[in-house]
Scaffold this motif. Structure first.
Motif, PDB file in Angstrom:
ATOM      1  N   SER A 151       4.820   6.224 -10.871  1.00 28.04           N
ATOM      2  CA  SER A 151       3.910   5.831  -9.799  1.00 28.04           C
ATOM      3  C   SER A 151       3.154   7.054  -9.305  1.00 28.04           C
ATOM      4  O   SER A 151       3.600   8.194  -9.475  1.00 28.04           O
ATOM      5  CB  SER A 151       4.677   5.176  -8.647  1.00 28.04           C
ATOM      6  OG  SER A 151       5.648   6.076  -8.133  1.00 28.04           O
ATOM      7  N   ASP A 269      -4.195  -0.128  -3.359  1.00 31.89           N
ATOM      8  CA  ASP A 269      -3.425   0.014  -4.598  1.00 31.89           C
ATOM      9  C   ASP A 269      -4.202  -0.570  -5.761  1.00 31.89           C
ATOM     10  O   ASP A 269      -5.150  -1.341  -5.573  1.00 31.89           O
ATOM     11  CB  ASP A 269      -2.067  -0.672  -4.474  1.00 31.89           C
ATOM     12  CG  ASP A 269      -2.196  -2.182  -4.467  1.00 31.89           C
ATOM     13  OD1 ASP A 269      -1.966  -2.805  -5.520  1.00 31.89           O
ATOM     14  OD2 ASP A 269      -2.557  -2.748  -3.406  1.00 31.89           O
ATOM     15  N   VAL A 275      -1.114   3.954  -5.362  1.00 37.05           N
ATOM     16  CA  VAL A 275      -1.447   3.587  -3.989  1.00 37.05           C
ATOM     17  C   VAL A 275      -1.985   4.834  -3.296  1.00 37.05           C
ATOM     18  O   VAL A 275      -1.603   5.956  -3.636  1.00 37.05           O
ATOM     19  CB  VAL A 275      -0.214   3.016  -3.240  1.00 37.05           C
ATOM     20  CG1 VAL A 275       0.879   4.065  -3.080  1.00 37.05           C
ATOM     21  CG2 VAL A 275      -0.604   2.441  -1.879  1.00 37.05           C
ATOM     22  N   VAL A 306       6.168   2.342  -2.479  1.00 32.17           N
ATOM     23  CA  VAL A 306       6.502   2.887  -3.792  1.00 32.17           C
ATOM     24  C   VAL A 306       7.992   2.792  -4.059  1.00 32.17           C
ATOM     25  O   VAL A 306       8.420   2.479  -5.176  1.00 32.17           O
ATOM     26  CB  VAL A 306       6.000   4.343  -3.905  1.00 32.17           C
ATOM     27  CG1 VAL A 306       6.626   5.046  -5.106  1.00 32.17           C
ATOM     28  CG2 VAL A 306       4.484   4.370  -4.023  1.00 32.17           C
ATOM     29  N   LEU A 318       3.338  -2.714  -3.887  1.00 32.18           N
ATOM     30  CA  LEU A 318       2.426  -1.651  -3.447  1.00 32.18           C
ATOM     31  C   LEU A 318       1.457  -2.135  -2.383  1.00 32.18           C
ATOM     32  O   LEU A 318       0.941  -1.345  -1.598  1.00 32.18           O
ATOM     33  CB  LEU A 318       1.656  -1.103  -4.653  1.00 32.18           C
ATOM     34  CG  LEU A 318       2.510  -0.451  -5.738  1.00 32.18           C
ATOM     35  CD1 LEU A 318       1.649  -0.073  -6.941  1.00 32.18           C
ATOM     36  CD2 LEU A 318       3.228   0.791  -5.193  1.00 32.18           C
TER      37      LEU A 318
END
Length: 399
Positions: A151, A269, A275, A306, A318
């Protein structure tokens, strides 16, 4: 990402941007046991008055030694130089110097377990498995480096490279352009400068659509101005403000400028693994330009979203970052945006706006909302009185 394909450079999260939003998100995720990289470009200090309310100090455990000043009142100055002083009452507004404050936040993230690197973000690529690959350079002419991440959090400012690279409409939010000078404070307090007071100037010759400020930082002070008018000479306005307040003889320590967004993005996001937070998400309060608390709150919401995404694999998690933030602060942002749109349009309206600030009900509710970051509901009759006073001022301004 399969375990067999994991490399030494893989991370659960790469946070791009080490300001209050990014550093807060990195700290929270590292404390949750995630493998975090905090990537910051380094060498940049955002122009900022440095005000943080008591709620920020409490929510984010800001130690007292970081407070270079404690303001116990605010002074509003109208176009006609009418002065309205607004005492805080019990408590104070903390003041920080962003050069020291932001670095302390980054250092705290490292103590929590995040890895820090200095580099300039370039892009987000995809490996054959579809995993995000963050590309950055160590300096503008340095070698490109790549790290994989499950992420990515983009907390890299109003012109966010992460938002531009991954979100539709990212990095295009309307902005006020801010410029300030950090100066050495005068040796003693006077009517023009007080170490325990923040001064705000609503004067068209200093800003045609926003305001100018003098915020004390102990041995230094921030003198600045903001405007969305790209042709407005910000440096000249600060020079005029310093001259009219007798601060033109004080030594200038540094000068800084940057765009400051005043409208949250519609989506934070990419529906997959990215994001944004802080200025990259557009979460600076309209009318006031306050950003530190909202950046840290947005960073925390991004970290929460997250963490849920990493735990469940569900990218819909998100979306929670924006939803949670707007649920808590969206109404305040809407009210402040309406205030800025109406009251900052002319010196006539600015004059009336400062006049409104003389009202004890307005002062009480303003400070309560600012200090606690929520609308005050405990005094309904005060809201009624303010409503009818506002109507009279609105009709007078429209005349």
């Amino acid at each position: 990402m399969t375990e067999s394909s994991r490399l030494a450079g893989d991370f659960d999260v790469v946070v791009v941007g080490g300001g209050p939003a990014g550093a807060t998100a990195a700290t929270d995720l590292a404390r949750a046991g995630r493998h975090v990289l905090l990537l910051d470009r380094g060498g940049r200090i955002k122009p900022c008055g440095g005000a943080i309310p008591p709620r920020a100090i409490e929510d984010f455990a800001i130690p007292d030694h970081l407070l270079v000043g404690k303001a116990r009142s605010a002074r509003m100055v109208s176009p006609s130089n009418t002065i309205v002083d607004m005492p805080v009452g019990d408590g104070f507004v903390g003041l920080v110097d962003r050069e020291t404050f932001d670095e302390w936040l980054r250092a705290r993230s490292a103590l929590a377990g995040a890895e820090r690197r200095t580099g300039i973000f370039e892009s987000v690529e995809r490996d054959p498995d579809g995993c995000a690959v963050v590309v950055y350079r160590e300096g503008r002419s340095g070698e490109a480096r790549r790290v994989r991440a499950k992420s990515v959090i983009g907390a890299d400012g109003a012109r966010s490279g992460v938002a531009r690279a991954t979100l539709k409409g990212g990095g295009k939010t309307p902005c006020v352009f801010a410029y300030h000078e950090i100066i050495a404070s005068p040796s003693g307090d006077s009517d023009a400068f007080d170490r325990s007071r923040c001064d705000i100037y609503y004067q068209g010759h200093l800003s045609p659509d926003f305001y100018a400020w003098i915020f004390p930082h102990g041995d230094t002070a921030s003198i600045g101005v903001g405007s969305a008018n790209k042709g407005f000479p910000l440096r000249d306005a600060v020079e005029r403000l310093r001259a009219q307040t007798g601060l033109d003889g004080c030594a200038t320590i540094r000068r800084e400028g940057a765009p400051i967004p005043l409208k949250p993005l519609r989506r934070w996001d990419n529906g997959r693994d990215v994001v944004v937070a802080g200025d990259a998400a557009g979460v600076v309060a309209p009318a006031s330009g306050e950003g530190i608390y909202y950046a840290m709150a947005g960073g925390r919401h991004a970290a929460d979203a997250v963490e849920t995404f990493l735990a469940t694999g569900n990218a819909r998690a998100l979306r929670r970052a924006r939803r949670a933030f707007m649920r808590e602060h969206g109404r305040v942002f809407w009210i402040l945006r309406m205030m800025q749109h109406f009251w900052y349009r002319s010196d006539k309206r600015r004059e009336r706006f400062v006049t409104i600030c003389k009202d004890p009900d307005v002062q009480h509710l303003t400070w309560q909302a600012y200090m606690n970051k929520r609308l005050v509901r405990a005094r309904p009759m005060a809201h009624v009185r303010i409503f009818w006073k506002d109507v009279r001022h609105l009709l007078g301004s429209a005349a």
